[in-house]
Scaffold this motif. Structure first.
Motif, PDB file in Angstrom:
ATOM      1  N   LEU A 159      70.773  58.238   5.310  1.00  0.00           N
ATOM      2  CA  LEU A 159      70.794  57.949   6.742  1.00  0.00           C
ATOM      3  C   LEU A 159      69.470  57.298   7.115  1.00  0.00           C
ATOM      4  CD1 LEU A 159      72.648  58.392   9.209  1.00  0.00           C
ATOM      5  CD2 LEU A 159      71.390  60.519   9.641  1.00  0.00           C
ATOM      6  N   ALA A 160      69.540  56.247   7.915  1.00  0.00           N
ATOM      7  CA  ALA A 160      68.346  55.507   8.311  1.00  0.00           C
ATOM      8  C   ALA A 160      68.225  55.484   9.830  1.00  0.00           C
ATOM      9  CB  ALA A 160      68.423  54.076   7.780  1.00  0.00           C
ATOM     10  N   LEU A 161      67.003  55.660  10.301  1.00  0.00           N
ATOM     11  CA  LEU A 161      66.689  55.486  11.715  1.00  0.00           C
ATOM     12  C   LEU A 161      65.443  54.619  11.774  1.00  0.00           C
ATOM     13  CD1 LEU A 161      67.290  56.209  14.696  1.00  0.00           C
ATOM     14  CD2 LEU A 161      65.765  58.182  14.416  1.00  0.00           C
ATOM     15  N   SER A 162      65.561  53.442  12.387  1.00  0.00           N
ATOM     16  CA  SER A 162      64.433  52.514  12.353  1.00  0.00           C
ATOM     17  C   SER A 162      64.487  51.527  13.511  1.00  0.00           C
ATOM     18  CB  SER A 162      64.436  51.729  11.035  1.00  0.00           C
ATOM     19  OG  SER A 162      65.400  50.680  11.089  1.00  0.00           O
ATOM     20  N   ASN A 163      63.381  50.779  13.645  1.00  0.00           N
ATOM     21  CA  ASN A 163      63.358  49.640  14.560  1.00  0.00           C
ATOM     22  C   ASN A 163      63.305  48.338  13.770  1.00  0.00           C
ATOM     23  OD1 ASN A 163      60.690  49.760  13.622  1.00  0.00           O
ATOM     24  ND2 ASN A 163      59.860  48.912  15.526  1.00  0.00           N
ATOM     25  N   ALA A 164      63.762  48.380  12.519  1.00  0.00           N
ATOM     26  CA  ALA A 164      63.706  47.208  11.647  1.00  0.00           C
ATOM     27  C   ALA A 164      64.498  46.047  12.228  1.00  0.00           C
ATOM     28  CB  ALA A 164      64.249  47.570  10.266  1.00  0.00           C
ATOM     29  N   PRO A 165      64.059  44.807  11.948  1.00  0.00           N
ATOM     30  CA  PRO A 165      64.818  43.654  12.438  1.00  0.00           C
ATOM     31  C   PRO A 165      66.183  43.500  11.783  1.00  0.00           C
ATOM     32  CG  PRO A 165      62.942  42.951  11.104  1.00  0.00           C
ATOM     33  CD  PRO A 165      62.784  44.413  11.320  1.00  0.00           C
ATOM     34  N   HIS A 166      66.339  44.063  10.594  1.00  0.00           N
ATOM     35  CA  HIS A 166      67.624  43.957   9.898  1.00  0.00           C
ATOM     36  C   HIS A 166      68.228  45.345   9.727  1.00  0.00           C
ATOM     37  CE1 HIS A 166      70.703  42.193   7.386  1.00  0.00           C
ATOM     38  NE2 HIS A 166      70.412  42.988   6.385  1.00  0.00           N
ATOM     39  N   ARG A 167      69.378  45.560  10.362  1.00  0.00           N
ATOM     40  CA  ARG A 167      70.100  46.829  10.336  1.00  0.00           C
ATOM     41  C   ARG A 167      69.260  47.968  10.917  1.00  0.00           C
ATOM     42  NH1 ARG A 167      72.449  49.275   6.320  1.00  0.00           N
ATOM     43  NH2 ARG A 167      74.393  49.541   7.413  1.00  0.00           N
ATOM     44  N   GLY A 168      68.547  47.665  11.983  1.00  0.00           N
ATOM     45  CA  GLY A 168      67.789  48.688  12.688  1.00  0.00           C
ATOM     46  C   GLY A 168      68.704  49.621  13.455  1.00  0.00           C
ATOM     47  N   GLY A 169      68.132  50.660  14.040  1.00  0.00           N
ATOM     48  CA  GLY A 169      68.920  51.665  14.732  1.00  0.00           C
ATOM     49  C   GLY A 169      69.302  52.772  13.771  1.00  0.00           C
ATOM     50  N   LEU A 170      70.451  53.387  14.014  1.00  0.00           N
ATOM     51  CA  LEU A 170      70.950  54.462  13.157  1.00  0.00           C
ATOM     52  C   LEU A 170      72.022  53.886  12.251  1.00  0.00           C
ATOM     53  CD1 LEU A 170      70.745  57.553  12.631  1.00  0.00           C
ATOM     54  CD2 LEU A 170      72.594  57.841  14.298  1.00  0.00           C
ATOM     55  N   ALA A 171      71.832  54.018  10.938  1.00  0.00           N
ATOM     56  CA  ALA A 171      72.759  53.390   9.998  1.00  0.00           C
ATOM     57  C   ALA A 171      72.750  54.137   8.675  1.00  0.00           C
ATOM     58  CB  ALA A 171      72.358  51.930   9.768  1.00  0.00           C
ATOM     59  N   LYS A 172      73.723  53.846   7.849  1.00  0.00           N
ATOM     60  CA  LYS A 172      73.709  54.274   6.448  1.00  0.00           C
ATOM     61  C   LYS A 172      73.091  53.140   5.648  1.00  0.00           C
ATOM     62  CE  LYS A 172      75.795  58.308   5.514  1.00  0.00           C
ATOM     63  NZ  LYS A 172      75.352  59.286   4.530  1.00  0.00           N
ATOM     64  N   ALA A 173      72.185  53.472   4.744  1.00  0.00           N
ATOM     65  CA  ALA A 173      71.475  52.432   4.011  1.00  0.00           C
ATOM     66  C   ALA A 173      71.501  52.701   2.517  1.00  0.00           C
ATOM     67  CB  ALA A 173      70.032  52.344   4.496  1.00  0.00           C
ATOM     68  N   ASN A 174      71.629  51.618   1.764  1.00  0.00           N
ATOM     69  CA  ASN A 174      71.544  51.702   0.310  1.00  0.00           C
ATOM     70  C   ASN A 174      70.122  51.483  -0.192  1.00  0.00           C
ATOM     71  OD1 ASN A 174      74.319  52.132  -0.067  1.00  0.00           O
ATOM     72  ND2 ASN A 174      74.734  49.933   0.094  1.00  0.00           N
TER      73      ASN A 174
ATOM     74  N   GLY B  36      67.615  67.151   3.815  1.00  0.00           N
ATOM     75  CA  GLY B  36      68.680  66.937   4.782  1.00  0.00           C
ATOM     76  C   GLY B  36      68.183  67.143   6.199  1.00  0.00           C
ATOM     77  N   LEU B  37      68.178  66.076   6.995  1.00  0.00           N
ATOM     78  CA  LEU B  37      67.636  66.121   8.348  1.00  0.00           C
ATOM     79  C   LEU B  37      68.715  65.829   9.390  1.00  0.00           C
ATOM     80  CD1 LEU B  37      64.958  65.864   6.719  1.00  0.00           C
ATOM     81  CD2 LEU B  37      64.107  64.398   8.553  1.00  0.00           C
ATOM     82  N   ALA B  38      68.620  66.522  10.514  1.00  0.00           N
ATOM     83  CA  ALA B  38      69.389  66.137  11.694  1.00  0.00           C
ATOM     84  C   ALA B  38      68.755  64.876  12.282  1.00  0.00           C
ATOM     85  CB  ALA B  38      69.378  67.267  12.722  1.00  0.00           C
ATOM     86  N   VAL B  39      69.518  64.129  13.078  1.00  0.00           N
ATOM     87  CA  VAL B  39      68.995  62.888  13.655  1.00  0.00           C
ATOM     88  C   VAL B  39      67.775  63.166  14.524  1.00  0.00           C
ATOM     89  CG1 VAL B  39      69.525  60.942  15.171  1.00  0.00           C
ATOM     90  CG2 VAL B  39      71.223  61.729  13.526  1.00  0.00           C
ATOM     91  N   GLY B  40      67.786  64.279  15.241  1.00  0.00           N
ATOM     92  CA  GLY B  40      66.623  64.629  16.065  1.00  0.00           C
ATOM     93  C   GLY B  40      65.370  64.813  15.236  1.00  0.00           C
ATOM     94  N   ALA B  41      65.504  65.385  14.053  1.00  0.00           N
ATOM     95  CA  ALA B  41      64.355  65.561  13.168  1.00  0.00           C
ATOM     96  C   ALA B  41      63.855  64.215  12.661  1.00  0.00           C
ATOM     97  CB  ALA B  41      64.716  66.467  11.999  1.00  0.00           C
ATOM     98  N   MET B  42      64.758  63.266  12.482  1.00  0.00           N
ATOM     99  CA  MET B  42      64.333  61.934  12.056  1.00  0.00           C
ATOM    100  C   MET B  42      63.518  61.252  13.159  1.00  0.00           C
ATOM    101  SD  MET B  42      67.793  60.726  10.058  1.00  0.00           S
ATOM    102  CE  MET B  42      67.101  59.217   9.390  1.00  0.00           C
ATOM    103  N   ALA B  43      63.934  61.439  14.409  1.00  0.00           N
ATOM    104  CA  ALA B  43      63.154  60.924  15.529  1.00  0.00           C
ATOM    105  C   ALA B  43      61.797  61.622  15.584  1.00  0.00           C
ATOM    106  CB  ALA B  43      63.917  61.120  16.837  1.00  0.00           C
TER     107      ALA B  43
END
Length: 197
Positions: A15-30, A117-124
């Motif tokens: 799970l990814a949480l970012s402000n990246a220019p490519h696929r930023g926001g909340l997403a699944k990432a490889n 394993g993190l909840a989304v709030g913990a990632m923020a």
């Protein structure tokens, strides 16, 4: 000039949480990448990052961009379950809340890979802790800045039940230590690239 990039694939999607220019926001990432661009870059970042994935045979990666020489400034630090990947260029330092100086290329990118394993709030929460560590590092090294005008940050973790990643937690302490060490090293490397020009 042939650009050097950094590509970090994961063994399994995270799970990814970012402000990246490519696929930023909340997403699944490889995985994620740091893509080097020219200092005067003004292209279509969405198209260029998509093309980068295609050219390198990767898919569903989170992508960051920087004009810093990735090969020369990349620093990596691991603490516990946290690995921080940092590229730093600080030709455009800024202080949050102040009017920024005229724009120049320069970015601090921080990617945190947390093998828990993190909840989304913990990632923020992890983003907050990493940002505090970044600001402390800059100030302690004598930079009159809280960051640059184009900083990027991403947290990658497994989905789980951990709810907190602040400075009072073991996870938060590991985030802070990993970011501080990697950023300080990257800034030293960046300063050396400037001194040889």
């Amino acid at each position: 000039m042939e650009f050097e990039h950094f590509i970090r694939p994961f063994d399994e999607p995270m799970l990814a949480l970012s402000n990246a220019p490519h696929r930023g926001g909340l997403a699944k990432a490889n995985g994620f990448f740091f893509m080097m661009v020219p200092r005067d870059y003004s292209g279509n970042y969405r198209r260029d990052c998509a093309r980068f994935e295609e050219e390198h045979g990767i898919k569903n990666f989170v992508g960051f961009m920087t004009a810093a020489d990735v090969k020369k400034v990349l620093a990596v630090s691991r603490r516990g379950s946290v690995t921080a990947y940092v590229t730093a260029g600080i030709t455009n330092p800024a202080i949050a809340g102040d009017v920024p100086p005229p724009w120049k290329p320069g970015t601090i990118n921080i990617a945190l890979v947390i093998r828990e394993g993190l909840a989304v709030g913990a990632m923020a929460n992890a983003i907050m802790t990493a940002t505090e560590a970044k600001t402390y590092t800059l100030l302690s090294l004598g930079y009159n800045a809280t960051g640059t005008t184009s900083d990027g940050i991403g947290v990658f973790a497994f989905e789980g039940e951990i709810e907190w990643a602040g400075t009072a937690t073991e996870l938060g302490i590991n985030i802070g230590k990993a970011v501080r060490k990697a950023l300080a090293e990257s800034l030293r490397k960046w300063e050396r690239t400037r001194s040889v020009k």
